[in-house]
Write an enzyme that holds these catalytic residues in place. Structure first.
Site, PDB file in Angstrom:
ATOM      1  CG  ASP A   1      -2.077   0.988   1.066  1.00 26.32           C
ATOM      2  OD1 ASP A   1      -3.216   0.531   0.935  1.00 26.32           O
ATOM      3  OD2 ASP A   1      -1.824   2.217   1.073  1.00 26.32           O
TER       4      ASP A   1
ATOM      5  CG  ASN B   1     -12.075  -0.689   3.949  1.00 29.76           C
ATOM      6  OD1 ASN B   1     -12.403  -1.095   5.054  1.00 29.76           O
ATOM      7  ND2 ASN B   1     -10.916  -0.091   3.731  1.00 29.76           N
TER       8      ASN B   1
ATOM      9  CB  VAL C   1      -9.303   2.030  -4.986  1.00 26.10           C
ATOM     10  CG1 VAL C   1      -9.048   1.524  -6.403  1.00 26.10           C
ATOM     11  CG2 VAL C   1      -8.237   3.061  -4.588  1.00 26.10           C
TER      12      VAL C   1
ATOM     13  CG  HIS D   1      -8.562  -2.975  -2.483  1.00 24.73           C
ATOM     14  ND1 HIS D   1      -9.525  -2.264  -3.161  1.00 24.73           N
ATOM     15  CD2 HIS D   1      -8.353  -2.310  -1.333  1.00 24.73           C
ATOM     16  CE1 HIS D   1      -9.862  -1.203  -2.456  1.00 24.73           C
ATOM     17  NE2 HIS D   1      -9.174  -1.208  -1.335  1.00 24.73           N
TER      18      HIS D   1
ATOM     19  CG  HIS E   1      -6.779  -2.988   3.035  1.00 21.50           C
ATOM     20  ND1 HIS E   1      -6.022  -1.858   2.832  1.00 21.50           N
ATOM     21  CD2 HIS E   1      -7.990  -2.724   2.493  1.00 21.50           C
ATOM     22  CE1 HIS E   1      -6.747  -0.941   2.204  1.00 21.50           C
ATOM     23  NE2 HIS E   1      -7.958  -1.442   1.986  1.00 21.50           N
TER      24      HIS E   1
HETATM   25  P1  AMP Z   1      -9.616   1.376   0.289  1.00 22.11           P
HETATM   26  O1  AMP Z   1      -9.649   2.663   1.060  1.00 22.11           O
HETATM   27  O2  AMP Z   1     -10.055   0.169   1.043  1.00 22.11           O
HETATM   28  O3  AMP Z   1     -10.331   1.527  -1.040  1.00 22.11           O
HETATM   29  O4  AMP Z   1      -8.095   1.110  -0.024  1.00 22.11           O
HETATM   30  C1  AMP Z   1      -7.440   1.671  -1.114  1.00 22.11           C
HETATM   31  C2  AMP Z   1      -5.987   1.626  -0.760  1.00 22.11           C
HETATM   32  O5  AMP Z   1      -5.230   1.791  -1.935  1.00 22.11           O
HETATM   33  C3  AMP Z   1      -5.568   2.756   0.199  1.00 22.11           C
HETATM   34  O6  AMP Z   1      -5.031   2.164   1.384  1.00 22.11           O
HETATM   35  C4  AMP Z   1      -4.518   3.520  -0.593  1.00 22.11           C
HETATM   36  O7  AMP Z   1      -3.458   3.962   0.201  1.00 22.11           O
HETATM   37  C5  AMP Z   1      -4.067   2.481  -1.623  1.00 22.11           C
HETATM   38  N1  AMP Z   1      -3.551   3.008  -2.862  1.00 22.11           N
HETATM   39  C6  AMP Z   1      -4.106   3.948  -3.658  1.00 22.11           C
HETATM   40  N2  AMP Z   1      -3.346   4.153  -4.743  1.00 22.11           N
HETATM   41  C7  AMP Z   1      -2.289   3.300  -4.634  1.00 22.11           C
HETATM   42  C8  AMP Z   1      -1.147   3.036  -5.437  1.00 22.11           C
HETATM   43  N3  AMP Z   1      -0.920   3.698  -6.578  1.00 22.11           N
HETATM   44  N4  AMP Z   1      -0.267   2.100  -5.017  1.00 22.11           N
HETATM   45  C9  AMP Z   1      -0.466   1.447  -3.852  1.00 22.11           C
HETATM   46  N5  AMP Z   1      -1.535   1.642  -3.056  1.00 22.11           N
HETATM   47  C10 AMP Z   1      -2.430   2.572  -3.431  1.00 22.11           C
END
Ligand code: AMP
Length: 114
Positions: free
Chosen positions: A31, A87, A96, A100, A102
């Site tokens: 992340d 989430n 996003v 995914h 975590h």
């Molecule tokens: P969520 O909030 O559950 O949608 O998690 C999305 C995660 O993606 C967040 O923890 C961000 O920090 C991570 N994230 C967003 N863009 C990137 C990226 N380019 N590379 C790695 N992690 C990312």
């Protein structure tokens, strides 16, 4: 065709990122904004917007994401425990819109989560 999500761009190699693991179904990256010493994301290559959007045919894929997260965390030496978080939707903190998993490890976790 809809714009690719950031995770599709990473999975397709449009944005170069170090992969901790990858196979034909998914990939695992760190992340960009880690919330623990280890903070991995395990991401299916095929776009599923969120867990709500998954269907029965995705059952094996969803299990695979969990086993990949476990394998990578243990392979990196985080044997003392890890937390899995998904989430689902903005209210749950999904930012996003591409499913995914975590994987967080390396510090004592609290409960309830924020
Ligand atoms: P969520 O909030 O559950 O949608 O998690 C999305 C995660 O993606 C967040 O923890 C961000 O920090 C991570 N994230 C967003 N863009 C990137 C990226 N380019 N590379 C790695 N992690 C990312």
């Amino acid at each position: 065709m809809a714009d690719k999500t950031i995770f599709q761009k990473i999975g397709d190699g449009d944005i170069p990122v170090k992969m901790e693991y990858q196979d034909e179904l998914c990939f695992c990256i760190r992340d960009i904004n880690p919330q623990a010493p280890l903070h991995l994301l395990v991401i299916p290559r095929r776009l599923i917007a969120r867990l709500d959007s998954a269907v029965e045919a995705d059952e094996a894929l969803l299990g695979h994401l969990l086993l990949v997260g476990r394998k990578v965390a243990l392979g990196l030496g985080f044997e003392d425990g890890f937390r899995i978080v998904i989430n689902n939707g903005p209210m749950a903190g999904e930012t996003v819109p591409h499913l995914h998993v975590h994987v967080l490890a390396g510090r004592q976790m609290g409960w309830p989560p924020g």
